[in-house]
Design a protein around this motif. Sequence first.
Motif, PDB file in Angstrom:
ATOM      1  N   LEU A 168      21.301  56.784  20.194  1.00  0.00           N
ATOM      2  CA  LEU A 168      22.180  56.345  21.265  1.00  0.00           C
ATOM      3  C   LEU A 168      23.611  56.138  20.780  1.00  0.00           C
ATOM      4  N   LEU A 169      23.780  55.610  19.578  1.00  0.00           N
ATOM      5  CA  LEU A 169      25.111  55.283  19.089  1.00  0.00           C
ATOM      6  C   LEU A 169      25.759  56.424  18.321  1.00  0.00           C
ATOM      7  N   ASN A 170      25.012  57.060  17.411  1.00  0.00           N
ATOM      8  CA  ASN A 170      25.640  58.085  16.584  1.00  0.00           C
ATOM      9  C   ASN A 170      25.928  59.377  17.340  1.00  0.00           C
ATOM     10  N   ARG A 171      25.341  59.536  18.537  1.00  0.00           N
ATOM     11  CA  ARG A 171      25.654  60.717  19.359  1.00  0.00           C
ATOM     12  C   ARG A 171      26.234  60.296  20.713  1.00  0.00           C
ATOM     13  N   PHE A 172      26.967  59.184  20.691  1.00  0.00           N
ATOM     14  CA  PHE A 172      27.454  58.606  21.943  1.00  0.00           C
ATOM     15  C   PHE A 172      28.365  59.570  22.697  1.00  0.00           C
ATOM     16  N   PHE A 173      29.321  60.199  21.981  1.00  0.00           N
ATOM     17  CA  PHE A 173      30.271  61.096  22.627  1.00  0.00           C
ATOM     18  C   PHE A 173      30.034  62.561  22.255  1.00  0.00           C
ATOM     19  N   ARG A 176      28.471  69.415  23.067  1.00  0.00           N
ATOM     20  CA  ARG A 176      28.540  70.721  22.393  1.00  0.00           C
ATOM     21  C   ARG A 176      28.996  71.792  23.389  1.00  0.00           C
ATOM     22  N   SER A 177      30.330  71.914  23.548  1.00  0.00           N
ATOM     23  CA  SER A 177      30.880  72.825  24.550  1.00  0.00           C
ATOM     24  C   SER A 177      30.648  74.286  24.210  1.00  0.00           C
ATOM     25  N   ASP A 178      30.453  74.590  22.933  1.00  0.00           N
ATOM     26  CA  ASP A 178      30.253  75.980  22.524  1.00  0.00           C
ATOM     27  C   ASP A 178      28.784  76.343  22.405  1.00  0.00           C
ATOM     28  N   SER A 179      27.915  75.405  22.753  1.00  0.00           N
ATOM     29  CA  SER A 179      26.490  75.660  22.616  1.00  0.00           C
ATOM     30  C   SER A 179      25.940  76.300  23.882  1.00  0.00           C
ATOM     31  N   ASN A 180      24.609  76.455  23.952  1.00  0.00           N
ATOM     32  CA  ASN A 180      24.013  77.079  25.130  1.00  0.00           C
ATOM     33  C   ASN A 180      24.041  76.116  26.318  1.00  0.00           C
ATOM     34  N   LYS A 181      23.707  76.672  27.482  1.00  0.00           N
ATOM     35  CA  LYS A 181      23.836  75.926  28.730  1.00  0.00           C
ATOM     36  C   LYS A 181      22.975  74.671  28.728  1.00  0.00           C
ATOM     37  N   ARG A 182      21.752  74.774  28.217  1.00  0.00           N
ATOM     38  CA  ARG A 182      20.848  73.623  28.245  1.00  0.00           C
ATOM     39  C   ARG A 182      21.389  72.487  27.380  1.00  0.00           C
ATOM     40  N   SER A 183      21.957  72.814  26.223  1.00  0.00           N
ATOM     41  CA  SER A 183      22.527  71.784  25.352  1.00  0.00           C
ATOM     42  C   SER A 183      23.721  71.103  26.018  1.00  0.00           C
ATOM     43  N   GLN A 184      24.526  71.867  26.754  1.00  0.00           N
ATOM     44  CA  GLN A 184      25.672  71.289  27.450  1.00  0.00           C
ATOM     45  C   GLN A 184      25.205  70.318  28.537  1.00  0.00           C
ATOM     46  N   TYR A 185      24.204  70.733  29.314  1.00  0.00           N
ATOM     47  CA  TYR A 185      23.663  69.851  30.349  1.00  0.00           C
ATOM     48  C   TYR A 185      23.093  68.576  29.739  1.00  0.00           C
ATOM     49  N   LEU A 186      22.383  68.719  28.605  1.00  0.00           N
ATOM     50  CA  LEU A 186      21.783  67.574  27.943  1.00  0.00           C
ATOM     51  C   LEU A 186      22.846  66.612  27.442  1.00  0.00           C
ATOM     52  N   MET A 188      25.974  66.304  28.500  1.00  0.00           N
ATOM     53  CA  MET A 188      26.655  65.711  29.646  1.00  0.00           C
ATOM     54  C   MET A 188      25.809  64.588  30.243  1.00  0.00           C
ATOM     55  N   HIS A 189      24.523  64.842  30.373  1.00  0.00           N
ATOM     56  CA  HIS A 189      23.608  63.862  30.940  1.00  0.00           C
ATOM     57  C   HIS A 189      23.545  62.614  30.070  1.00  0.00           C
ATOM     58  N   ASN A 190      23.474  62.800  28.754  1.00  0.00           N
ATOM     59  CA  ASN A 190      23.360  61.668  27.842  1.00  0.00           C
ATOM     60  C   ASN A 190      24.643  60.829  27.802  1.00  0.00           C
ATOM     61  N   VAL A 191      25.800  61.493  27.754  1.00  0.00           N
ATOM     62  CA  VAL A 191      27.069  60.776  27.684  1.00  0.00           C
ATOM     63  C   VAL A 191      27.293  59.941  28.938  1.00  0.00           C
ATOM     64  N   ILE A 192      27.100  60.573  30.114  1.00  0.00           N
ATOM     65  CA  ILE A 192      27.299  59.841  31.372  1.00  0.00           C
ATOM     66  C   ILE A 192      26.286  58.712  31.496  1.00  0.00           C
ATOM     67  N   LEU A 356      25.524  62.445  36.767  1.00  0.00           N
ATOM     68  CA  LEU A 356      24.325  62.221  35.951  1.00  0.00           C
ATOM     69  C   LEU A 356      23.091  62.817  36.629  1.00  0.00           C
ATOM     70  N   ILE A 357      22.987  62.623  37.937  1.00  0.00           N
ATOM     71  CA  ILE A 357      21.833  63.132  38.690  1.00  0.00           C
ATOM     72  C   ILE A 357      21.826  64.651  38.705  1.00  0.00           C
ATOM     73  N   VAL A 358      22.978  65.234  38.978  1.00  0.00           N
ATOM     74  CA  VAL A 358      23.068  66.700  39.048  1.00  0.00           C
ATOM     75  C   VAL A 358      22.794  67.324  37.684  1.00  0.00           C
ATOM     76  N   SER A 359      23.397  66.774  36.620  1.00  0.00           N
ATOM     77  CA  SER A 359      23.180  67.335  35.286  1.00  0.00           C
ATOM     78  C   SER A 359      21.718  67.203  34.872  1.00  0.00           C
ATOM     79  N   GLY A 360      21.066  66.094  35.262  1.00  0.00           N
ATOM     80  CA  GLY A 360      19.645  65.933  34.962  1.00  0.00           C
ATOM     81  C   GLY A 360      18.802  66.980  35.668  1.00  0.00           C
TER      82      GLY A 360
END
Length: 522
Positions: A168-173, A176-186, A188-192, A356-360
């Motif tokens: 939760l803390l070490n990956r707070f912000f 991965r904008s250059d990664s695949n779509k699923r990683s970006q959604y994940l 975004m969901h975690n940060v929000i 958060l809902i949409v990204s999830g």
Amino acid sequence: MKTTTRNQLTQAHGWIGISISGLLFIIFFAGSISLFKDEIYQWSVAPTHQVHSGPVLTIHDIAEIAIKDRPFNAKEHLSILTPSEKLPYFQVYVDLKENHRGEDYIGLLIDPVSGEIIGEIDSFFLPEFIYHLHESMNLPFGRYLIGFVSLFFFVMLMTGLLIHAKKLLNRFFLYRSDSNKRSQYLDMHNVIGTMSLPFTAMYAFTGLVFNLVIIYQIAFAVVLYKGDQNALLSDAGVHIIEPEWADKPMPMTRIDEQIQAFTHELENPPRFIRFYNYGDESAVMHLFGEVPNTFSSQYELGIEMHSKALLFKDSPEKNSAVKQGLSTLETLHFGSFAGTDLRLIYFVLGLMVCGLIVSGNLLWIEKRVQNKNASARQVTVLTKLTYISTVGIIVATAASFLAERLLPLTAFNRADYLVYCFVIALVAFSAFVMKQSNKHTTIAGFYLSAGLLVMTVLCDWAMYAPQLMQLWEAGRSTSMLVQIGMLFMAIAFIYCAQWMQRRVKRIAFDAPQNVQEQGEPA
């Protein structure tokens, strides 16, 4: 945490989320707008009539204006909501003996200076409609439904917290904008989700209490109080006033003197006044008001008007724990313990939860796409439902704002036509979603919403330019501030649409690379 437990929590989190996501989006989207319900109501009303300046009429004058030439049922209630900075009109509810439309009451909006009856309260239905979407979906048993959605939402928060607790803390912000779509959604969901956790936890809990408290009330009344609901309400601090009709007329000219006499020591005039047996010797006046310099405290007085006897007086010190607790939760829920700046923060956080809902949802759908055993039809249906229940609601709400401005003020059942406009816009967009590819649906929806909001502002000025300038000169800028808010949202929608267009073009350009990425393990 064991891998098996983590996977089970992830599955539960995903399935619960996809099951309630549509309703949850509506709750937070409509709730965010409802934070400015009074301002939207003032925007609806203020330009439609001339601005008057001068001393405010007395409560007695307003009461007499409201019941004049109406079949007023004095044995029932006459309720008056006094003007405030956010809504500078008297709102009066008159109980009726009979009405040609089959209604047992009428709600009137009255100018506090001229005494002009601007119209019926329900005619300007837009803010109330949006609030009911948030509170009950405008369904007969919607509050129970929203209560259970709040319960499952609370479970989602807990499972999400357990799933991501370790990182939760070490990956707070982390994003991965250059990664695949699923990683970006994940990401975004975690940060929000992490940033809005205190806010969402508060809303999940308070929403659960508000919408399921009636179930507890019924259960307690049946089990503990043997069906005596009045005894339950009395213990909860709710006063039941049932004066016996004396059938002896009494002039009500000293209403304002009595109000001033009993509320002077409380340093704040009443916000809500209700009369029982108005005009009769048995008349009782029920006053509610806010206690200044407190977080959520209210006072409540009951006055027998003929004898001037104080029936009861509830100060913050005498309020029951139930009453004070609900008042505190309500103040937290609506952000009414501070100024407009706090409500703006609540508004932004509410829209973040919508993201958060949409990204999830998109994360869950993307995971199903990568699963070779997943049903393609199921993925398609869930994807389209996601767009309908999110972008479709945004489009329908923007259409409702335009309808609020364009519908004739004298139209019979004007509120019903506003609801029809919302439903028609939602159905039309749903039909568009069913025919178009997903990547163009959201872009078109955002552009359409922005266009409807801009058109609403233009119609404002085309129809009521002199009145708007008069309001500005009188220092009443709420209508223009609401217009600025609509233009700001229109700009945000256009920005989102253009960002998505660039993304679609980039994906199309990098198609071979994307195909390779889709084959990579999650």
